[in-house]
Design a protein around this motif. Sequence first.
Motif, PDB file in Angstrom:
ATOM      1  N   LYS A 234       6.257  17.152-126.481  1.00  0.00           N
ATOM      2  CA  LYS A 234       7.701  17.074-126.312  1.00  0.00           C
ATOM      3  C   LYS A 234       8.366  16.303-127.447  1.00  0.00           C
ATOM      4  N   GLU A 235       9.597  16.643-127.694  1.00  0.00           N
ATOM      5  CA  GLU A 235      10.416  15.924-128.663  1.00  0.00           C
ATOM      6  C   GLU A 235      10.707  14.517-128.142  1.00  0.00           C
ATOM      7  N   ASP A 236      11.001  14.403-126.846  1.00  0.00           N
ATOM      8  CA  ASP A 236      11.383  13.129-126.239  1.00  0.00           C
ATOM      9  C   ASP A 236      10.691  13.006-124.884  1.00  0.00           C
ATOM     10  N   TYR A 237       9.697  12.129-124.793  1.00  0.00           N
ATOM     11  CA  TYR A 237       8.947  11.986-123.545  1.00  0.00           C
ATOM     12  C   TYR A 237       9.730  11.238-122.464  1.00  0.00           C
ATOM     13  N   ASP A 238      10.856  10.608-122.828  1.00  0.00           N
ATOM     14  CA  ASP A 238      11.722   9.996-121.827  1.00  0.00           C
ATOM     15  C   ASP A 238      12.603  11.038-121.143  1.00  0.00           C
ATOM     16  N   ASP A 239      12.739  12.204-121.740  1.00  0.00           N
ATOM     17  CA  ASP A 239      13.493  13.317-121.165  1.00  0.00           C
ATOM     18  C   ASP A 239      12.523  14.093-120.265  1.00  0.00           C
ATOM     19  N   PRO A 240      12.804  14.236-118.965  1.00  0.00           N
ATOM     20  CA  PRO A 240      11.852  14.895-118.065  1.00  0.00           C
ATOM     21  C   PRO A 240      11.718  16.409-118.269  1.00  0.00           C
ATOM     22  N   SER A 241      12.592  17.018-119.057  1.00  0.00           N
ATOM     23  CA  SER A 241      12.556  18.473-119.231  1.00  0.00           C
ATOM     24  C   SER A 241      11.317  18.924-119.993  1.00  0.00           C
ATOM     25  N   ASN A 242      10.643  19.931-119.438  1.00  0.00           N
ATOM     26  CA  ASN A 242       9.516  20.563-120.123  1.00  0.00           C
ATOM     27  C   ASN A 242       9.936  21.903-120.729  1.00  0.00           C
ATOM     28  N   GLU A 243      11.222  22.078-120.931  1.00  0.00           N
ATOM     29  CA  GLU A 243      11.772  23.315-121.503  1.00  0.00           C
ATOM     30  C   GLU A 243      12.200  23.061-122.947  1.00  0.00           C
ATOM     31  N   PRO A 244      12.206  24.122-123.787  1.00  0.00           N
ATOM     32  CA  PRO A 244      12.768  23.958-125.127  1.00  0.00           C
ATOM     33  C   PRO A 244      14.250  23.590-125.009  1.00  0.00           C
ATOM     34  N   PRO A 245      14.819  22.825-125.892  1.00  0.00           N
ATOM     35  CA  PRO A 245      14.229  22.363-127.143  1.00  0.00           C
ATOM     36  C   PRO A 245      13.370  21.115-126.999  1.00  0.00           C
ATOM     37  N   ASN A 246      13.335  20.504-125.789  1.00  0.00           N
ATOM     38  CA  ASN A 246      12.521  19.303-125.637  1.00  0.00           C
ATOM     39  C   ASN A 246      11.027  19.617-125.727  1.00  0.00           C
ATOM     40  N   ALA A 247      10.590  20.701-125.117  1.00  0.00           N
ATOM     41  CA  ALA A 247       9.187  21.119-125.242  1.00  0.00           C
ATOM     42  C   ALA A 247       9.033  21.809-126.593  1.00  0.00           C
ATOM     43  N   VAL A 248       8.193  21.241-127.439  1.00  0.00           N
ATOM     44  CA  VAL A 248       8.011  21.795-128.786  1.00  0.00           C
ATOM     45  C   VAL A 248       6.646  22.455-128.959  1.00  0.00           C
ATOM     46  N   GLY A 249       5.779  22.341-127.956  1.00  0.00           N
ATOM     47  CA  GLY A 249       4.455  22.943-128.022  1.00  0.00           C
ATOM     48  C   GLY A 249       3.699  22.719-126.730  1.00  0.00           C
ATOM     49  N   VAL A 250       2.483  23.223-126.692  1.00  0.00           N
ATOM     50  CA  VAL A 250       1.630  23.052-125.519  1.00  0.00           C
ATOM     51  C   VAL A 250       0.344  22.351-125.933  1.00  0.00           C
ATOM     52  N   CYS A 251      -0.308  21.759-124.953  1.00  0.00           N
ATOM     53  CA  CYS A 251      -1.539  21.013-125.204  1.00  0.00           C
ATOM     54  C   CYS A 251      -2.548  21.345-124.109  1.00  0.00           C
TER      55      CYS A 251
ATOM     56  N   THR B 131     -14.834  29.163-112.869  1.00  0.00           N
ATOM     57  CA  THR B 131     -13.485  28.956-113.380  1.00  0.00           C
ATOM     58  C   THR B 131     -12.744  27.933-112.524  1.00  0.00           C
ATOM     59  N   LEU B 132     -12.255  26.896-113.178  1.00  0.00           N
ATOM     60  CA  LEU B 132     -11.449  25.867-112.534  1.00  0.00           C
ATOM     61  C   LEU B 132      -9.972  26.272-112.539  1.00  0.00           C
ATOM     62  N   ALA B 133      -9.490  26.740-113.693  1.00  0.00           N
ATOM     63  CA  ALA B 133      -8.085  27.144-113.835  1.00  0.00           C
ATOM     64  C   ALA B 133      -7.948  28.032-115.064  1.00  0.00           C
ATOM     65  N   ARG B 134      -6.875  28.845-115.080  1.00  0.00           N
ATOM     66  CA  ARG B 134      -6.562  29.700-116.238  1.00  0.00           C
ATOM     67  C   ARG B 134      -5.071  29.602-116.529  1.00  0.00           C
ATOM     68  N   PHE B 135      -4.755  29.604-117.821  1.00  0.00           N
ATOM     69  CA  PHE B 135      -3.376  29.499-118.259  1.00  0.00           C
ATOM     70  C   PHE B 135      -3.114  30.473-119.398  1.00  0.00           C
ATOM     71  N   ARG B 136      -1.867  30.935-119.460  1.00  0.00           N
ATOM     72  CA  ARG B 136      -1.427  31.837-120.525  1.00  0.00           C
ATOM     73  C   ARG B 136      -0.251  31.189-121.238  1.00  0.00           C
ATOM     74  N   VAL B 137      -0.242  31.325-122.570  1.00  0.00           N
ATOM     75  CA  VAL B 137       0.880  30.875-123.387  1.00  0.00           C
ATOM     76  C   VAL B 137       1.328  32.072-124.216  1.00  0.00           C
ATOM     77  N   PRO B 138       2.552  32.594-123.982  1.00  0.00           N
ATOM     78  CA  PRO B 138       3.031  33.721-124.781  1.00  0.00           C
ATOM     79  C   PRO B 138       3.233  33.298-126.238  1.00  0.00           C
ATOM     80  N   ALA B 139       2.981  34.197-127.154  1.00  0.00           N
ATOM     81  CA  ALA B 139       3.139  33.906-128.576  1.00  0.00           C
ATOM     82  C   ALA B 139       4.562  33.446-128.874  1.00  0.00           C
ATOM     83  N   GLY B 140       4.678  32.381-129.643  1.00  0.00           N
ATOM     84  CA  GLY B 140       5.978  31.910-130.099  1.00  0.00           C
ATOM     85  C   GLY B 140       6.792  31.129-129.099  1.00  0.00           C
ATOM     86  N   ARG B 141       6.251  30.838-127.904  1.00  0.00           N
ATOM     87  CA  ARG B 141       7.005  30.106-126.887  1.00  0.00           C
ATOM     88  C   ARG B 141       6.179  28.955-126.323  1.00  0.00           C
TER      89      ARG B 141
END
Length: 135
Positions: free
Chosen positions: A16-33, A117-127
Amino acid sequence: MIITGDIHSFAAGYAKEDYDDPSNEPPNAVGVCFVGGSVTSSNLYEIARLGQSPSGPAVRSPARLEDALRISNPHYEFFDSSTHGYNVMELTERELVCTMKYVRTIREPQENPRADTLARFRVPAGRPEIQRLSP
């Protein structure tokens, strides 16, 4: 995209750009981990239990540790420190799929070891968007 294993537990969350901001949406979310579990090292729950007093552990269960971590880290979409294993990352032009695999035990030899399998996740390209898939 960040892929690591530093805490020896499974996690999926947002950079995230700002971890004090609770939003996990762009523009605050800048990537995934994604964090991979460990195959042989102690996971975070086991490390937290080291040196606990005989009168009772401060960290009573993996679920309690996971709840505490999620409360203090709202950028985590998933966290599990109850087991051991690894991540399989599949990358195409359209998406990344992370499959978290766990093993039943690391404490005793297995005649026919397998990983489930414990869990599965998908990340769309570019988002920077984590989508949970069924295992």
